[in-house]
Design an enzyme around this catalytic site. Structure first.
Site, PDB file in Angstrom:
ATOM      1  N   GLY A 194      86.892  21.850  55.224  1.00  0.00           N
ATOM      2  CA  GLY A 194      86.018  22.940  55.651  1.00  0.00           C
ATOM      3  C   GLY A 194      86.698  23.875  56.624  1.00  0.00           C
TER       4      GLY A 194
ATOM      5  N   LYS B 111      94.961  22.907  60.633  1.00  0.00           N
ATOM      6  CA  LYS B 111      93.547  22.660  60.945  1.00  0.00           C
ATOM      7  C   LYS B 111      93.031  23.822  61.790  1.00  0.00           C
ATOM      8  CE  LYS B 111      90.880  18.634  62.521  1.00  0.00           C
ATOM      9  NZ  LYS B 111      91.043  17.207  62.833  1.00  0.00           N
TER      10      LYS B 111
ATOM     11  N   ASP C 215      85.819   9.790  54.645  1.00  0.00           N
ATOM     12  CA  ASP C 215      86.602  11.030  54.507  1.00  0.00           C
ATOM     13  C   ASP C 215      87.646  11.150  55.611  1.00  0.00           C
ATOM     14  OD1 ASP C 215      83.942  11.386  55.849  1.00  0.00           O
ATOM     15  OD2 ASP C 215      84.865  13.254  56.507  1.00  0.00           O
TER      16      ASP C 215
ATOM     17  N   ASP D  54      92.650  12.268  61.496  1.00  0.00           N
ATOM     18  CA  ASP D  54      91.488  13.020  61.954  1.00  0.00           C
ATOM     19  C   ASP D  54      90.954  12.506  63.286  1.00  0.00           C
ATOM     20  OD1 ASP D  54      91.483  14.963  60.103  1.00  0.00           O
ATOM     21  OD2 ASP D  54      89.497  14.539  59.292  1.00  0.00           O
TER      22      ASP D  54
HETATM   23  P1  AMP Z   1      85.303  15.743  60.780  1.00  0.00           P
HETATM   24  O1  AMP Z   1      84.168  15.015  61.390  1.00  0.00           O
HETATM   25  O2  AMP Z   1      86.031  16.665  61.709  1.00  0.00           O
HETATM   26  O3  AMP Z   1      86.230  14.846  60.054  1.00  0.00           O
HETATM   27  O4  AMP Z   1      84.644  16.729  59.690  1.00  0.00           O
HETATM   28  C1  AMP Z   1      83.755  16.315  58.683  1.00  0.00           C
HETATM   29  C2  AMP Z   1      83.651  17.405  57.637  1.00  0.00           C
HETATM   30  O5  AMP Z   1      83.156  18.606  58.211  1.00  0.00           O
HETATM   31  C3  AMP Z   1      84.964  17.762  56.982  1.00  0.00           C
HETATM   32  O6  AMP Z   1      84.708  18.022  55.629  1.00  0.00           O
HETATM   33  C4  AMP Z   1      85.406  18.983  57.740  1.00  0.00           C
HETATM   34  O7  AMP Z   1      86.234  19.811  56.972  1.00  0.00           O
HETATM   35  C5  AMP Z   1      84.086  19.656  58.056  1.00  0.00           C
HETATM   36  N1  AMP Z   1      84.144  20.438  59.299  1.00  0.00           N
HETATM   37  C6  AMP Z   1      84.226  19.967  60.567  1.00  0.00           C
HETATM   38  N2  AMP Z   1      84.222  20.980  61.456  1.00  0.00           N
HETATM   39  C7  AMP Z   1      84.129  22.121  60.755  1.00  0.00           C
HETATM   40  C8  AMP Z   1      84.072  23.505  61.096  1.00  0.00           C
HETATM   41  N3  AMP Z   1      84.130  23.922  62.360  1.00  0.00           N
HETATM   42  N4  AMP Z   1      83.980  24.397  60.090  1.00  0.00           N
HETATM   43  C9  AMP Z   1      83.928  24.008  58.817  1.00  0.00           C
HETATM   44  N5  AMP Z   1      83.976  22.731  58.431  1.00  0.00           N
HETATM   45  C10 AMP Z   1      84.072  21.800  59.375  1.00  0.00           C
HETATM   46 MG    MG Z   2      87.615  14.704  58.919  1.00  0.00          MG
END
Ligand code: AMP
Ligand code: MG
Length: 468
Positions: free
Chosen positions: A86, A106, A243, A253
């Site tokens: 994302g 990122k 994920d 991550d």
């Molecule tokens: P994370 O908890 O950081 O591993 O993120 C979980 C999901 O949310 C993943 O698919 C990330 O790509 C998406 N994600 C986290 N933060 C953002 C953001 N600020 N904008 C877009 N997608 C995000």
């Molecule tokens: Mg992640």
């Protein structure tokens, strides 16, 4: 020679990727560059002066073909099919010593998988990831690496408005358990099969011709070993969703992670994890739970019995790796295994009852064996454990080994907080100073530095925000 990209993933897997370029968020300023890692990727060429423009998307990075990867995953126990990069982009892969390494950015802007979020990363969380991944690498714990950090001009809304950043990182692969869950969910069996084979070839070239069950057993083993290292070093990942689990068994991550200060194994650090699913003592069990989700996803490729057999090796592999690490940390290589187990148990109880600092207590033990009398926590309250220990090691603890596995300095939340506060005011001196000792965590310099100090009661950070 400049970095030569082999964009194998983008080429081979168009059905689970979206091509797009990095979306700049204003001017880009290089905050930090990992020069040793850069020269592994590009042995004969200095980093270009416009590297920050490449990372920040202001100029195309020659040879890259950025893609956002599509994946799914189980978040806090629930399946979510809508995940994917994302805010990250895979730039491509680079051949290093005969093995491909991913380069990924990122914070590169919104993608089709952003689910309405901004696609950005803040300086705070990018610094936290940088610190942890490089500290892990110095401790020999499998991890993705931080290659470079840039600050953007972005003002990012989280709990407060924060400066934006982009982090370039490298990894053996960015393929997560969730990639296979996506293929399973969508019935993409051919893609799943070639993705599995490709990821194994990239990560463990010697297993390219092995059976899928043997390959899966390697994933089980690597995951078990990674989590054993977390347990031995007091690391709490915080968001062990599928994920965030790399197929390569690299720590991946970094979000609301923490290292234990006082040994309080029951404490929950991630404030969105109200049920404590991802607490310190839960991690080994969650690792297996996640592997079961992966096994279910690849069940069209391999027999259920084979998958089951491989999973049965998880617990013994984790125990073996944990015992190995703790044996070194406690300097008892010559002690029989059952005695070592009992000494480890006694040691952890001693630390827990006395709320002793998890990291520095190991250094107290080194001081004690060097002086041949109990020091620190052992002098205060550890008499009976100390007697049992000295008897077991027969006055021959492996001091040399202990000195090279017991860091003076780890990433402590309160130190990271100070580094970030300064960095947000464009003062990066603390960041560089902290990194210098995190990269040499067993050194005298680390011992004498301000970064060796555990938090005072006022400095303790009780809970961490998940927002990044
Ligand atoms: P994370 O908890 O950081 O591993 O993120 C979980 C999901 O949310 C993943 O698919 C990330 O790509 C998406 N994600 C986290 N933060 C953002 C953001 N600020 N904008 C877009 N997608 C995000
Ligand atoms: Mg992640």
């Amino acid at each position: 020679m400049p970095i030569v990209f082999d964009n194998r993933f983008a080429r081979k897997f168009p059905e689970i990727t979206t091509r797009q370029s990095i979306k700049p968020d204003g001017k880009a300023q290089l905050v930090w560059l990992n020069k040793p890692l850069w020269s592994e990727l590009s042995p004969d060429e200095e980093p270009p002066t416009n590297l920050s423009e490449w990372i920040g998307g202001l100029e195309p990075w020659p040879g890259t073909e950025p893609v956002a990867q599509k994946y799914a995953g189980h978040q806090f126990g629930h399946f979510n099919p809508y995940l994917g990069d994302g805010r990250g982009l895979l730039l491509g892969q680079v051949l290093v010593d005969g093995k491909l390494q991913d380069i990924h950015i990122k914070g590169a802007g919104p993608t089709p998988y952003s689910r309405g979020a901004d696609g950005r990363a803040v300086l705070r969380s990018s610094i936290r990831e940088l610190l942890a991944s490089e500290a892990f690498n110095a401790l020999n714990i499998p991890t993705t690496r931080a290659l470079a950090l840039i600050k953007t001009e972005g003002k990012i809304q989280r709990e407060r408005v924060e400066p934006g950043a982009m982090l370039a990182r490298t990894a053996a692969t960015h393929v997560r358990f969730g990639h296979f869950e996506h293929c399973f969910h969508r019935g993409l069996q051919d893609t799943m099969k070639s993705l599995w084979q490709d990821t194994i070839e990239v990560t463990w070239p010697h297993l390219a011709d092995a059976s899928i069950s043997e390959q899966f057993a390697q994933v089980v083993k690597s995951t078990a070993e990674m989590i054993a290292s977390w347990q031995a070093y007091g690391f709490i990942h915080g968001v062990m969703n599928t994920d965030n689990m790399s197929l390569a068994g690299e720590t991946f991550d970094f979000g609301p992670y923490a290292f234990l200060d006082d040994y309080e194994p029951e404490r929950i650090f991630n404030h969105t994890d109200a049920g404590g699913r991802y607490g310190f003592l839960q991690q080994p069990g969650i690792g297996l739970w996640n592997l079961k989700r992966l096994a279910q996803a690849i069940s069209p490729l391999v027999s259920a019995d084979d998958l089951e057999a491989a999973q049965e090796s998880y617990e013994p592999e984790l125990r073996k790796a944990y015992l190995n690490l703790m044996t070194k940390r406690l300097g008892m290589l010559s002690v029989p295994a059952d005695k070592r187990m009992s000494l480890i148990g006694g040691w952890l109880s001693l630390l827990e009852v006395n709320k002793a600092d998890y990291q520095l207590s190991f250094r107290d033990l080194i001081d004690s064996v060097t002086a041949q009398e109990p020091k620190g926590i052992l002098a205060q309250n550890g008499d009976s454990w100390w007697r049992e220990y000295t008897e077991a090691v027969e006055n021959k603890p492996d001091i040399e080994v202990m000195q090279h596995v017991n860091p003076w300095v780890i990433v402590r939340t309160h130190h990271a907080h100070r580094v970030i506060t300064a960095a947000e005011k464009e003062d990066y001196s603390l960041l560089n100073d902290y990194l210098n000792v995190l990269l040499n965590p067993f050194s005298e310099r680390a011992r004498k530095s301000q970064w060796a100090k555990p938090p005072t009661a006022e400095e303790q950070v009780s809970q961490l925000s998940c927002s990044s």
